[in-house]
Design a protein around this motif. Structure first.
Motif: not given
Lengths: 601, 332
Positions: B97-98, B120-121, B137
């Protein structure tokens, strides 16, 4: 004689330049209630406390459910029963993600000794069952981890099953503490991501205020307090009677046009004694706080007896990809440099370097005349899936539509905020050149220049300069390409449909030139020359400096001033970081984030 | 007649084995459903604004022969992917998840964050043995202890930066697609870039491991039969639009489905040598999954929810999550 206020960072030297005053322990300020007032730390505290009391008094009697109103009522011991009832209603259905975390923790920390046990239990229960999303911006993360840290301190030794995220008190505490301490140091050293944001800075500040008030960990507490100082110092040096002069990383269309509508205007009224306005509940949080603004920062915010330059280095969001597909030749850590020329009547300020996505306000002229606030600026109102794809992880093509759903202005051809890969701005004191070399493939190849319409005098000179007078501030605006002018509500839109064009802006006040007529006269023989073959600009400004720009050769603008390279805005050398130094006259406030020490020398 | 029967899930459930005419595959066999689950990860429905009253996002699941979606976990999660894992102590679901990685147990009742502030991301998650690998990311991360700690390690070698796809190959190695090309991970730890094809959106391996496929932002499908050493273009018949999802039929590796930005679904019955339109015209496709034991193809769109075909792509029906951006679909 000048002093240089230096933030020594890894990549940049950031100067706040002010004129040095005679060595004296007291300072005479003329901005306070029309007479000269001697200002000391206790005076600054007293001014703040008066404003704070006014704000808090408004919340004493709020009847509708509101976490901050409950916090005020608990803190001041008024209407406790009403606060209890409202808190229970609010906690029945928590919502608001990180904003909820900050507000519920504010209420709890200010009220835990007087709130009913039912409310106390409801707060705890909410922190067990409601999972706030962490968000994806700097202010979100600060609110998230500051609140979580404080919550973990309040409820130690709980197992993961008692927390929304399944982590124990110890794990949440460790994670939040690590984030906060590492990132507060990083931001002090290399700059903010949401730097100078008139919209979001108050939320970052609110999180730090709460942390500085209630953290039981000395290291975190002092860093939070220093971060309050730094955020407010950043604002103070660009404060024009409540307006946040910008260049901003993230702004709004309203604030671009009407700077006193910014959230930071409320913060300025609280700390800098500027016109009293109320913008966000962060003012309540600040008003409840024991944090007091250091007098040095108060001086930064209010002493406008002399003009000065300031330079600050910050950075963009992380660039995730597609860097090579743009003209955005960013340096490591993606720095953005903000340069401001500040006077008592106006501030001219601009950004150079990487662009900040979606909501950037690249440059602006802020004018303060009496109680009026004006703003002028220009932009290339474009949109780009590449810009979005650089900074956001979702697929680039659908991102345009997705972003436009929540930020409808993003693809509006008449939008008032947003950076462009095809925009370069160079500024030297009160002369600014904004040049646009727009790709043939751009979806909206126009340039809009917004000028406040309610000028006292507007004259279009035969040589192309438009001269405007706003009381005792004079604005000269020159378009380097064909233009049309349209009145859009409170502003004129000086519009250019050329792919290659730009504006030159000169600003002076009555303190700098003898009259509006002499200002006009000084522009009479000064036509900027735009060489379209190599996209360069040559212009001798009013001061007599010959400015030669090849702005599209390098993102930070290759500038010659009287034949000499101007490197003042760009990275020159990697300094050993020695903390943030905020000097004013003979005093310096030192914020040593590494060692967690704050002192004056 | 047979098609009509197959469109009706309830009647299809009653049939142990039915032969039907398919849009892409000449003949396929529908077997009795064993209540296969499909997970849909929804980062947004319409717009998503932190702190605002957004529509419920996160992880949804339904039985493949049903149309009722069930939501598990936080209602405001920007979920991108899930990876189910069977263990002795029960089923576990890992969620990318983000805001990091989550571990879900007890049929969704126990939901734990299993990453720190650093993660994150997180866009992709897979499991291989006891190891969980995630593509973000910002790169690749992995852990070795089923996330009993919050610590994640970063692999070494030539590591992808922005991961767009992550698979565990039947050959025992991992493959990741990224903005910069295709990467191969030995033991999941040491990575090597094996292709510099830019802007790869996803990577897929046929069930038996006979071929790898990648799809690109420029609308290309490329195939490799030598574990990524060489790639051949397989884009005939496809529009030159970004492709986001590709899947093969588990029972017939020559049958492929792909889709992307406003493309609808395309189908190939010859290992990608040629492609034909297969419905959902103009819709942006971001996720495709094909049930092992059914003829069901489930497709996640960007902004239009989920569609399903129970006749191998001949006909499609809307099966819910109206307006949702579906980032991934996973069959359990």
């Amino acid at each position: 004689m000048e002093i240089c206020w230096t933030f020594r960072s890894k990549y940049m030297v950031i100067d706040y330049r002010l004129i040095r005053y005679p060595n004296t322990a007291v300072f005479i300020l003329s901005s306070l209630i029309g007479c000269q007032v001697v200002v000391s730390q206790s005076t600054v505290n007293s001014l703040f406390e008066t404003r704070a009391r006014t704000i808090l008094a408004q919340y004493d009697t709020v009847r509708s459910p509101d976490y901050y109103a409950c916090a005020v009522q608990y803190a001041r011991g008024k209407y406790i029963e009403r606060a209890n009832a409202n808190a229970l209603r609010l906690l029945e259905y928590p919502s608001g993600d990180v904003f909820w975390m900050l507000s519920s923790m504010t209420m709890y920390l200010h009220g835990k000794d007087v709130m009913s046990s039912k409310v106390s239990e409801a707060v705890r229960r909410a922190w067990k069952t409601y999972w706030p999303y962490r968000g994806d911006t700097e202010n979100h993360w600060m609110m998230y981890y500051a609140s979580l840290f404080l919550a973990a301190e309040q409820w130690p030794d709980l197992p993961g099953s008692d927390w929304f995220n399944g982590l124990s008190s110890e794990q949440n505490y460790k994670d939040a503490k690590e984030y906060l301490n590492l990132n507060l140091i990083l931001k002090a050293r290399e700059g903010f991501v949401e730097f100078d944001s008139p919209t979001y800075m108050p939320f970052f500040l609110g999180a730090m205020i709460l942390l500085s008030d209630f953290s039981q960990d000395r290291e975190t507490k002092i860093r939070a307090e220093m971060m309050c100082d730094l955020l407010l110092a950043d604002f103070a040096v660009n404060n024009l009677n409540g307006q946040y002069a910008g260049g901003h990383s993230r702004s709004t269309e309203r604030v671009a046009l009407y700077p006193m509508e910014a959230n930071t205007a409320g913060i300025a009224s609280l700390y800098f004694d500027s016109p009293q306005v109320s913008r966000t509940q962060m003012e309540v949080l600040c008003s409840l706080s024991k944090y007091r603004l250091p007098v040095i920062i108060y001086y930064l915010a209010t002493d406008r007896n002399r003009s000065y330059e300031s330079r600050k280095a910050n950075m963009t969001r992380d660039i995730l990809r597609l860097k090579d597909m743009t003209d955005c030749n960013c340096l490591p850590r993606n720095p953005i440099i903000k340069y401001t020329y500040m006077t008592s009547k106006y501030a001219l300020s601009s950004l150079k370097g990487c662009i900040h996505p979606i909501q950037q306000h690249t440059w602006g002229l802020n004018i303060a005349v009496g109680s009026m606030a004006y703003s002028a600026f220009s932009l290339h109102p474009t949109w780009s899936e590449i810009e979005l794809g650089m900074y956001f992880p979702e697929e680039t093509k659908p991102l345009l539509e997705e972003v436009s759903l929540s930020k409808k202005y993003y693809t509006n051809p008449q939008k008032k905020i947003g950076g462009s890969f095809y925009e370069r701005v160079y500024q030297k004191n009160n002369t600014l050149v904004a040049l646009y070399n727009i790709s043939e493939n751009d979806p909206n190849p126009v340039i809009n220049g917004y000028i406040p319409a309610d000028a006292d005098t507007i004259i279009v000179e035969s040589n192309g300069w438009i001269c405007l007078r706003y009381n005792d501030v004079y604005l000269g605006w020159y378009s380097m390409g064909p233009w049309t002018i349209v009145r859009e509500s409170t502003h004129y839109n000086l519009r250019s449909n050329s792919h290659l064009s730009g504006y030159v802006v000169e600003v002076r006040s009555a303190q700098e030139v003898s009259s509006f007529d002499s200002f006009r006269e000084s522009l009479r023989d000064r036509a900027p020359f735009l060489d379209t073959s190599c996209v360069s600009v040559t212009y001798m400004n009013i001061k007599g400096d010959l400015i030669e720009l090849d702005p599209f050769e390098w993102n930070y603008v290759n500038a010659l001033i009287n034949g000499q390279h101007d490197y003042s805005d760009i990275s020159r050398v990697k300094y050993l970081w020695t903390g943030v130094h905020i000097p004013y006259k003979d005093n310096t406030l030192v914020l040593d984030f590494y060692n967690g020490v704050k002192y004056e020398k | 007649m047979v098609r009509d029967v197959c469109r009706d899930n309830f009647i299809a459930l009653l049939l142990p084995s039915v032969v039907i005419l398919s849009g892409c595959s000449p003949w396929v066999t529908v077997q009795n459903s064993r209540r296969t689950k499909v997970y849909a990860c929804v980062p947004a429905i319409g717009s998503y604004t932190v702190g605002a009253e957004n529509k419920t996002t996160g992880v949804f699941w339904k039985y493949i022969d049903d149309t009722t979606w069930n939501h598990i976990g936080p209602p405001n999660l920007k979920a991108f992917a899930v990876a189910p894992m069977k263990t002795d102590s029960g089923d576990i679901l890992y969620v990318a998840a983000g805001n990091g990685i989550h571990r879900v147990m007890n049929e969704g009742k126990t939901w734990q964050q299993r990453s720190s502030w650093k993660e994150r991301d997180v866009l992709h998650v897979i499991t291989k043995g006891d190891t969980i690998y995630c593509g973000t990311a910002y790169g690749l991360i992995s852990t070795l202890d089923r996330l009993n700690s919050l610590e994640w390690g970063s692999p070494e070698g030539e590591v992808p930066k922005f991961v767009t796809g992550l698979i565990a190959s039947a050959s025992g190695v991992l493959f990741a697609s990224s903005e910069e090309g295709v990467f191969r991970g030995e033991y999941g730890y040491w990575w090597t870039q094996i292709s510099s094809i830019e802007r790869v959106r996803s990577i897929h391996e046929t069930r038996a491991g006979s071929a790898l496929y990648i799809i690109t932002e420029s609308g290309e499908v490329l195939a490799s039969k030598d574990y990524g050493r060489t790639w051949v273009r397989r884009s005939s018949g496809l529009p030159r639009k970004p492709l986001y999802a590709i899947q093969s039929d588990p029972k017939n590796a020559k049958i492929l489905y792909t889709g992307g930005f406003q493309t609808g679904i395309y189908c190939s019955i010859d290992s990608g040598l040629s492609w034909i339109k297969s419905g959902l015209q103009g819709k942006t496709i971001h996720a495709i999954t094909v049930a092992h034991d059914l003829n069901s193809i489930v497709v996640g769109t960007t902004g239009d929810g989920v569609y399903q075909s129970d006749d191998a792509g001949t006909t499609w029906r809307f099966v819910g999550l109206s307006g949702a951006n579906i980032w991934s679909l996973t069959i359990d």
